[in-house]
Motif scaffolding. Structure first.
Motif, short mmCIF file in Angstrom:
data_model
loop_
_atom_site.label_atom_id
_atom_site.label_comp_id
_atom_site.label_asym_id
_atom_site.label_seq_id
_atom_site.Cartn_x
_atom_site.Cartn_y
_atom_site.Cartn_z
N LEU A 146 0.84 -1.21 0.00
CA LEU A 146 0.00 0.00 0.00
C LEU A 146 0.87 1.26 0.00
CD1 LEU A 146 -2.73 -1.07 2.58
CD2 LEU A 146 -3.11 -0.63 0.15
N LEU A 157 -10.69 9.64 -7.06
CA LEU A 157 -9.41 9.46 -6.36
C LEU A 157 -8.92 8.01 -6.48
CD1 LEU A 157 -10.00 11.51 -3.09
CD2 LEU A 157 -8.33 12.00 -4.89
N PHE A 164 -13.09 18.78 2.80
CA PHE A 164 -13.55 17.74 3.74
C PHE A 164 -12.68 17.85 5.00
CE2 PHE A 164 -14.26 12.79 3.76
CZ PHE A 164 -15.22 12.92 4.73
N GLY A 193 -18.53 6.24 0.66
CA GLY A 193 -18.94 6.73 1.97
C GLY A 193 -20.05 5.95 2.62
N PRO A 240 -15.18 -5.01 5.66
CA PRO A 240 -16.18 -4.91 4.61
C PRO A 240 -15.58 -4.86 3.21
CG PRO A 240 -15.76 -2.75 5.56
CD PRO A 240 -14.96 -3.73 6.36
N LEU A 241 -14.27 -4.61 3.15
CA LEU A 241 -13.60 -4.57 1.84
C LEU A 241 -12.47 -5.58 1.92
CD1 LEU A 241 -13.50 -0.68 1.57
CD2 LEU A 241 -15.04 -2.21 0.34
N PHE A 252 -8.03 -5.47 -2.55
CA PHE A 252 -7.61 -4.32 -3.36
C PHE A 252 -6.46 -4.78 -4.24
CE2 PHE A 252 -9.90 -2.20 -0.01
CZ PHE A 252 -10.58 -1.23 -0.72
N ARG A 275 -3.13 -3.76 -6.97
CA ARG A 275 -2.14 -2.78 -7.40
C ARG A 275 -1.40 -3.32 -8.62
NH1 ARG A 275 -4.64 -0.10 -4.20
NH2 ARG A 275 -3.79 1.25 -2.57
N PHE A 307 -7.16 -8.14 2.42
CA PHE A 307 -7.26 -7.44 3.70
C PHE A 307 -7.75 -8.34 4.83
CE2 PHE A 307 -7.53 -2.63 2.73
CZ PHE A 307 -6.51 -2.73 1.79
N GLY A 342 -7.81 -2.19 7.59
CA GLY A 342 -9.11 -1.91 6.98
C GLY A 342 -9.26 -0.60 6.23
N GLY A 367 -6.80 0.89 4.67
CA GLY A 367 -5.73 1.00 3.69
C GLY A 367 -4.52 1.73 4.24
N ILE A 419 -9.91 8.51 2.99
CA ILE A 419 -10.05 9.92 3.38
C ILE A 419 -11.27 10.08 4.31
CG2 ILE A 419 -11.53 10.74 1.49
CD1 ILE A 419 -9.49 13.06 1.16
N GLY A 420 -12.13 9.07 4.29
CA GLY A 420 -13.35 9.14 5.11
C GLY A 420 -13.23 8.41 6.44
N LEU A 426 -14.64 10.07 9.59
CA LEU A 426 -16.10 10.09 9.59
C LEU A 426 -16.65 8.70 9.85
CD1 LEU A 426 -18.88 11.33 9.15
CD2 LEU A 426 -18.57 11.00 6.69
N ALA A 427 -16.06 7.69 9.19
CA ALA A 427 -16.54 6.31 9.37
C ALA A 427 -16.50 5.95 10.85
CB ALA A 427 -15.70 5.34 8.55
N GLU A 470 -19.25 7.72 12.77
CA GLU A 470 -20.55 7.21 12.36
C GLU A 470 -20.81 5.82 12.96
OE1 GLU A 470 -20.47 7.28 8.12
OE2 GLU A 470 -22.42 6.31 7.95
C1 HEM Z 1 -15.82 1.42 7.58
C2 HEM Z 1 -15.89 2.24 6.59
C3 HEM Z 1 -14.84 2.40 5.53
C4 HEM Z 1 -13.82 1.54 5.16
C5 HEM Z 1 -13.50 0.17 5.73
C6 HEM Z 1 -13.10 2.19 4.10
C7 HEM Z 1 -11.97 1.65 3.48
C8 HEM Z 1 -11.22 2.28 2.51
C9 HEM Z 1 -9.99 1.78 1.94
C10 HEM Z 1 -9.35 0.44 2.29
C11 HEM Z 1 -9.54 2.67 1.04
C12 HEM Z 1 -8.23 2.58 0.22
C13 HEM Z 1 -8.36 1.83 -1.08
C14 HEM Z 1 -7.01 1.50 -1.69
O1 HEM Z 1 -5.96 1.73 -1.10
O2 HEM Z 1 -6.98 0.94 -2.81
C15 HEM Z 1 -10.49 3.77 1.02
C16 HEM Z 1 -10.39 4.86 0.20
C17 HEM Z 1 -11.34 5.85 0.16
N1 HEM Z 1 -12.43 6.00 1.01
FE1 HEM Z 1 -12.97 4.78 2.51
N2 HEM Z 1 -13.66 3.40 3.83
C18 HEM Z 1 -14.72 3.57 4.70
C19 HEM Z 1 -15.55 4.67 4.79
C20 HEM Z 1 -15.44 5.79 4.00
C21 HEM Z 1 -16.25 6.98 4.12
C22 HEM Z 1 -17.31 7.22 5.20
C23 HEM Z 1 -15.88 7.81 3.09
C24 HEM Z 1 -16.36 9.18 2.71
C25 HEM Z 1 -17.15 9.95 3.32
C26 HEM Z 1 -14.83 7.15 2.34
C27 HEM Z 1 -14.23 7.67 1.22
C28 HEM Z 1 -13.11 7.12 0.63
C29 HEM Z 1 -12.45 7.73 -0.53
C30 HEM Z 1 -12.88 8.98 -1.28
C31 HEM Z 1 -11.33 6.93 -0.82
C32 HEM Z 1 -10.32 7.14 -1.92
C33 HEM Z 1 -9.09 7.83 -1.39
C34 HEM Z 1 -7.96 7.93 -2.40
O3 HEM Z 1 -7.88 7.13 -3.33
O4 HEM Z 1 -7.14 8.85 -2.25
N3 HEM Z 1 -14.60 5.94 2.92
N4 HEM Z 1 -11.50 3.51 1.94
#
Ligand code: HEM
Length: 362
Positions: free
Chosen positions: A11, A50, A69, A202, A247-248, A251, A253, A277, A305, A307, A314-315, A318-319, A322
């Protein structure tokens, strides 16, 4: 990659990218399937996400999103999250996924973005259709549905951005429309991808964390009791929920350069690396008795989880707010929560969750 250290290293390794199209062709990246032109509206909606970008474009857009944000805007959602969790939690028998996690999570993200909840059903439908494109076995029918959803979602976001330009409000869409860095704002296509990824990313993962997490708690009644009696705080338990059944799950690369070696294995340019993961989160090198579900686990927050590296979620702040609020509402309002039927898994692999979780609040 299944080990925690290897997944984390991948990562963070800038020679590995989520996308390769900025440095090479699909022919060079052998495992890549060309983007099917029948699904152009979907690819367009992803183009400036993104999750699709690598530096320097990723750096520019991530800075703009981070400027809008802000930690303050996220912190301001703590009260609304608590209120929404309490208002939306049903009494009696209900399906925790459709009856609580989905409406709650979509309401929170709508509140953040400033999107009216009267379109919540559309947002859920569009999002569900679009995320099927991330699975390993997407059918033609699913791809067509994702494309249609992307086109409708785009039209909606364009009209929303126009409204906020005319009448600015105190919300994330307005800030995304107005924020500029070095005199440069998000273009319309960039705005569409950004809002769509925020909405989709999100809520899907949050819903599935709640579903997987509550199932884990109800299948381990002693752990649920530790929350009910106040021995463990919901905020701490959230980390174990994400670690134990994330939940994910997958991923990927691409190796963008030659000379990459991971865990002693050469990874030639053009190879695709899968990061698991779920496995990394159960790595016994990091977590003692890793298969045990322990809501009080001290180092649970070391899970993978959210990343890492430039795409780190970026969230995540907030997660966490919430999920904590939802768990607190469940513990306080429904301490006798119990399963009433065998839960149904969704048939996805990447976005790992439940189709239904029938419970009774007692
Ligand atoms: C339990 C909840 C969540 C989990 C487990 C989670 C997990 C992740 C992971 C693993 C990545 C990275 C993906 C990668 O490296 O390939 C990611 C990216 C991202 N997440 Fe979350 N996420 C969660 C909640 C949220 C929330 C609430 C938001 C927005 C309000 C959000 C917005 C994003 C965005 C925009 C990216 C892309 C960031 C980038 O590529 O720079 N996520 N998330």
């Amino acid at each position: 990659m299944t080990r925690h250290a290897a997944v984390r290293a991948c990562l963070r390794d800038r020679r590995l990218g989520r996308n390769f199209r900025h440095v090479g062709s699909e022919a060079e990246f052998a495992a890549a399937e060309p983007l099917d032109p029948r699904h152009q509206a979907f690819w367009d909606s992803e183009r400036w996400s993104l999750l699709w970008l690598e530096p320097p474009e990723h750096t520019r857009i991530r800075k703009l999103v981070a400027a809008a944000f802000t930690p303050r805007s996220v912190d301001a959602l703590r009260g609304p999250c608590e209120e929404l969790a309490n208002d939306l939690l049903p009494n009696g028998d209900f399906d925790l996924i459709r009856g609580f996690a989905q409406p709650y999570s979509i309401a929170v993200i709508c509140r953040l973005l400033g999107v009216p909840t009267d379109r919540a059903r559309d947002l859920l439908d569009w999002s569900h259709a679009m995320v099927k494109m991330y699975e390993l076995d997407t059918t033609d029918t699913q791809a067509e549905a994702a494309t249609l959803a992307a086109a409708e979602f785009r039209d909606y976001v364009v009209s929303l951005a126009e409204e906020r330009r005319r009448e600015p409000r105190d919300d994330l869409v307005t800030r995304l429309v107005e924020t500029s860095i070095d005199g440069r704002r998000l273009s319309d296509p960039e705005l569409v991808s950004t809002i769509i990824v925020l909405l989709n990313a999100g809520h899907e993962a949050t819903v599935n964390t709640l579903g997987n997490g509550v199932l884990a708690l109800l299948s381990h009644p002693q752990q649920w009791q530790r929350l009910v009696c106040g021995e463990v705080e919901p905020a701490a338990a959230v980390e174990e929920l994400i670690r134990w059944d994330p939940p994910l799950q997958l991923f990927e690369r691409w190796a963008l350069e030659d000379g990459v070696e991971i865990a002693g294995e050469p990874v030639p340019r053009g190879s695709k690396v899968a990061l698991l993961f779920g496995a990394a989160n159960r790595d016994p090198r990091v977590f003692d008795d890793a298969d045990a579900f322990d809501v009080g686990r001290e180092n649970a927050a070391e899970h993978i989880g959210f990343g890492g590296g430039i795409h780190v979620c970026i969230g995540a702040p907030l997660a966490r707010i919430e999920l904590e609020a939802a768990l607190r509402a469940l513990v306080e309002r429904a301490p006798g929560l119990a399963l009433v039927a065998q839960p149904r898994r969704n048939r996805a692999f990447v976005i790992w969750g439940l189709e239904a979780l029938d419970v009774t609040a007692g």
